[in-house]
Structure formats: structure tokens, C-alpha cells
Write an enzyme that holds these catalytic residues in place. Structure first.
Site, PDB file in Angstrom:
ATOM      1  N   LYS A 186      -7.436  -2.403  -7.751  1.00  0.00           N
ATOM      2  CA  LYS A 186      -6.486  -3.295  -8.417  1.00  0.00           C
ATOM      3  C   LYS A 186      -6.606  -3.244  -9.946  1.00  0.00           C
ATOM      4  O   LYS A 186      -7.534  -2.648 -10.481  1.00  0.00           O
ATOM      5  CB  LYS A 186      -6.679  -4.723  -7.902  1.00  0.00           C
TER       6      LYS A 186
HETATM    7  C1  LIG Z   1      -0.186  -6.417  -0.495  1.00  0.00           C
HETATM    8  C2  LIG Z   1      -1.616  -6.732  -0.211  1.00  0.00           C
HETATM    9  N1  LIG Z   1      -1.947  -7.952   0.227  1.00  0.00           N
HETATM   10  C3  LIG Z   1      -3.221  -8.293   0.467  1.00  0.00           C
HETATM   11  C4  LIG Z   1      -4.252  -7.397   0.285  1.00  0.00           C
HETATM   12  C5  LIG Z   1      -5.663  -7.811   0.587  1.00  0.00           C
HETATM   13  O1  LIG Z   1      -6.456  -7.810  -0.568  1.00  0.00           O
HETATM   14  P1  LIG Z   1      -8.048  -7.906  -0.471  1.00  0.00           P
HETATM   15  O2  LIG Z   1      -8.553  -6.529  -0.251  1.00  0.00           O
HETATM   16  O3  LIG Z   1      -8.486  -8.466  -1.797  1.00  0.00           O
HETATM   17  O4  LIG Z   1      -8.372  -8.823   0.649  1.00  0.00           O
HETATM   18  C6  LIG Z   1      -3.968  -6.110  -0.152  1.00  0.00           C
HETATM   19  C7  LIG Z   1      -5.062  -5.153  -0.352  1.00  0.00           C
HETATM   20  O5  LIG Z   1      -4.956  -4.106  -0.879  1.00  0.00           O
HETATM   21  C8  LIG Z   1      -2.614  -5.756  -0.411  1.00  0.00           C
HETATM   22  O6  LIG Z   1      -2.288  -4.531  -0.831  1.00  0.00           O
END
Ligand SMILES: Cc1ncc(COP(=O)(O)O)c(C=O)c1O
Length: 392
Positions: A186
Site C-alpha cells: 500500500k
Molecule cells: C480492496 C481491498 N480491501 C481490503 C483489503 C484487506 O487489507 P488488509 O491486508 O490490510 O487486511 C485489501 C488488501 O489488499 C484490498 O485490496
């Protein structure tokens, strides 16, 4: 591929000495659990987004789950989200016992289409979860108006969207809750982590409680000299809080956000300048009045202008030492959801069509102008070798 050194991955984190020093200092401090560093990160994050509360968590997935639970969403309820997202958006809805309902996207931003939301609403609908795809802002005015009309909560999946603005204002306070991700790919990373923002005092209290096992006070409150040992468990909560070890990295990264975003924008604009004269490539756009966070640079192959398809373009770019990715294989194409909900490819024609031709090019702050040119040159050469119609 010329050599391994030359391989350009689709994503790389950007960690400087400032972050390394912050993490080492935390390791030496004797306090790694959720505590003062996470709170300092929260304070700066709330100030940046303009939201009243920011709650540092272990992941965006945890934040989305908490936001749903804290709104009382569960069995018998429906939550509308997009097919063009990561599994986490849909899985958290399932984890609450509610049923996910997919609504198709708009082709200009790859985000949920407000008209499709409206068509998907039933008496059981409780919430909408828009996803700011790749950092492109969802049509929040329209989504919030629909939510008001139907008395629905809006939980924004902003996993990609640190840096996204609407009308010059950071997202984070538009919906009932907004959840950002600090996963290593990210725009800012804490190794793994997330941040939930909200203007709702009661929701913030509930999420804080649920994020730490439902305990009335956290370890920092109990184990430091100013704390008291006793606590009460007020809910069956989760272990979702961000540790100070993660916060040290995330907070130091966050201080670099303006520089990161300026570099991402510069690289994205350079790509777009190159693709403006290449009809075979459809470049991403930034809707008027919004600021794209440029987490992803998503192009589509214009099949009217080249015979090469997306899969073959990915293969040929890889042969030239260029990594790419696809965001995302639509949710309704995956076996689990097809078997569980009876969904199938073809259910959401815009998402299905976008998926056939879309790919994400490398975009990260350690890239140079030369890297963008190398990728654009490679794409130009590949599509030019695959023209439509008879060769001239
Ligand atoms: C659109 C989206 N939502 C949620 C997430 C979940 O994020 P995390 O890995 O911080 O739980 C991601 C992860 O890449 C994502 O791309």
C-alpha cells in the site's frame, strides 16, 4: 528478460532510515504491544483525514469486520459491495453472518455504480461497502444520497485510498466508517495494519472495545506506572489492535505521505502522457473534483486497436522483465462464492468486461522516470507488433 537485476516488480515498499530508526527505537523501548506509538499515529491520522476518530488496527480486514459488527450487522442482513475487489471485502460480510450482494461497477473508475446499488437494495439491505478501487474515488455524493434515502450505513473500503480526496477533502469522514490498509503493497505500510476512521463517537467507542477483546482498558492503561491492573470484559471482542511495533513503522512512513503522493502522481502522469498517443491502451482517469491516490495504475487493452489480449501482454511484458498484476479477478468468478451464492461469470457485465482487458502496471515511489519510459516503450512495441487489420 535481460537479467534478474533488471526485473521491475509491479510493487516495492519504500523504507528509509527514518522508519528503520523508529522501529529499532521501539524494539529498544521495552514496549511493543498497542500503546503510545499507536496512539500518536492515530492522532496524526485523524488530523490528516479530518475525521474525529482514528483507530489503529492489525489490518484493514479487521477494520471492515469491526465496522460491520459495531453497526450490529449480522444474520439476515444484506450488505452491498462491488465484484471488483479483494476477497477480504466480501469475506468480512460473510463472517458477520450477513449476506454479501454484488452491484456492478462503472467503467470510468472501476468503482461500484450507484445505479447498480439502487437496483440491488432489498428490505434486508443494511449497508453499502464501496471500494475506492486503486485509489480512484467512488461517487460518494450519490452513494451517500442513496444511503440516506434507504436508511443504510456506508462503510468505505479505502484499503487502496490513502491520498484519495473528494472536493479537496481527504476521504475518511464521508461515510459512517472508512477503513485504510497498511499492507506492504500500500501507499504507506506498517508491515501489516489498518486504520478505521469515523466521526461517530459511539461507533468509535464500540470499535475500540471490540478491537481489544472487549476489555474496558488496554494493556498500556493497565501495565504502566499510571495504570490500574483491573479491567472488565464488556463484549466478546477480537485481538485486532495495532501493536506499537507496527505503529512505529506506519507512523514514520505516514510522515512521508506528501512526498510519496507527489512521486506517485508524477509517475502516473508520465504514464498517461505516453498512453495519450497510443490508441491500443486505455489509461485510467481522475474524475473532475477528485484526487486519485494512484495506489494502482490500471490500464485496459483496447481490443479495437490491437489483436494482443491482456494475458498475452502480461506474458510478453514479463519476458521483457516487467512485472504486472490484475486487480481483481471478480469476486463472482471464484469457486467459493459461486458454490455458496450461485454466482457466475457474466453476472456483472461491466466488471466482467473490464476484467478481460485490465492490468495494473508497476507504480511505486522508488521507480524512476526511466522505469516508466521503459514500461511504456515495451507496451508500445508489443501492441505495435499486433495491429488490427491488414499490416500497412
Ligand atoms: C480492496 C481491498 N480491501 C481490503 C483489503 C484487506 O487489507 P488488509 O491486508 O490490510 O487486511 C485489501 C488488501 O489488499 C484490498 O485490496
Amino acid at each position: 528478460m535481460t537479467s534478474n537485476e533488471d526485473f521491475l516488480p509491479y510493487n516495492l515498499p519504500d523504507i528509509s532510515d527514518a522508519e528503520i530508526d523508529a522501529v529499532v527505537e521501539t524494539l529498544r523501548s521495552g514496549w511493543l504491544a498497542p500503546g503510545p506509538r499507536a496512539r500518536a499515529f492515530e492522532a496524526d491520522f485523524a488530523a490528516y483525514t479530518g475525521a474525529k476518530h482514528a483507530i489503529a488496527l492489525d489490518s484493514a480486514t479487521a477494520g471492515l469486520h469491526l465496522a460491520l459488527i459495531a453497526h450490529g450487522i449480522g444474520a439476515g442482513d444484506e450488505v452491498i459491495t462491488t465484484p471488483t475487489t479483494f476477497a477480504a471485502s466480501v469475506n468480512v460480510i460473510i463472517h458477520t453472518g450477513a449476506t454479501p450482494v454484488l452491484a456492478d461497477i462503472s467503467l470510468d473508475d472501476y468503482c461500484i455504480d450507484p445505479a447498480a446499488i439502487e437496483a440491488a437494495i432489498t428490505p434486508r439491505t443494511k449497508a453499502i461497502m464501496p471500494v475506492h478501487h486503486g485509489g480512484s474515488a467512488c461517487r460518494m455524493d450519490e452513494i451517500l444520497a442513496i444511503a440516506r434515502r434507504h436508511n443504510l450505513r456506508v462503510i468505505e473500503d479505502a484499503a487502496h485510498a490513502l491520498g484519495t480526496e473528494i472536493g479537496g477533502r481527504s476521504i475518511g469522514g464521508f461515510g459512517d466508517a472508512t477503513v485504510f490498509s497498511f499492507y506492504p503493497t500500500k501507499n504507506v505500510t506498517s508491515g501489516r495494519g489498518g486504520m478505521l476512521t469515523t466521526n461517530d463517537d459511539a461507533l468509535a467507542d464500540r470499535c475500540r472495545l471490540l478491537a481489544l477483546h472487549g476489555m474496558s482498558n488496554d494493556a498500556w492503561d493497565r501495565y504502566t506506572e499510571r495504570g490500574a491492573w483491573a479491567y472488565q470484559v464488556l463484549a466478546a471482542g477480537y485481538n485486532y489492535a495495532m501493536s506499537d511495533f507496527q505503529a512505529a513503522l506506519g507512523h514514520a512512513q505516514f510522515a512521508r505521505l506528501p512526498a510519496f503522493q507527489a512521486q506517485r502522481r508524477r509517475l502516473a502522469e508520465r504514464y498517461s502522457e505516453r498512453f495519450a498517443s497510443l490508441p491500443a491502451i486505455i489509461a485510467p482517469t481522475e474524475r473532475q473534483g477528485t484526487t486519485h491516490a494512484w495506489h494502482l495504475y490500471v490500464i485496459r487493452v483496447n481490443t479495437a486497436a490491437t489483436t494482443i489480449n491482456r494475458d498475452e501482454l502480461i506474458v510478453q511484458l514479463k519476458q521483457r522483465g516487467i512485472g504486472t498484476s490484475v486487480h481483481f479477478i471478480p469476486i463472482h468468478h471464484h469457486p467459493y462464492y459461486r458454490e455458496t451464492f450461485g454466482w457466475a461469470p457474466g453476472d456483472h457485465p461491466v466488471a466482467d468486461a473490464a476484467f478481460e482487458t485490465m492490468l495494473s502496471l508497476p507504480l511505486y515511489t522508488r521507480m524512476s522516470d526511466h522505469d516508466v519510459d521503459r514500461i511504456a516503450d515495451a507496451i508500445e512495441a508489443i501492441v505495435s507488433a499486433n495491429p488490427t487489420g491488414p499490416p500497412s
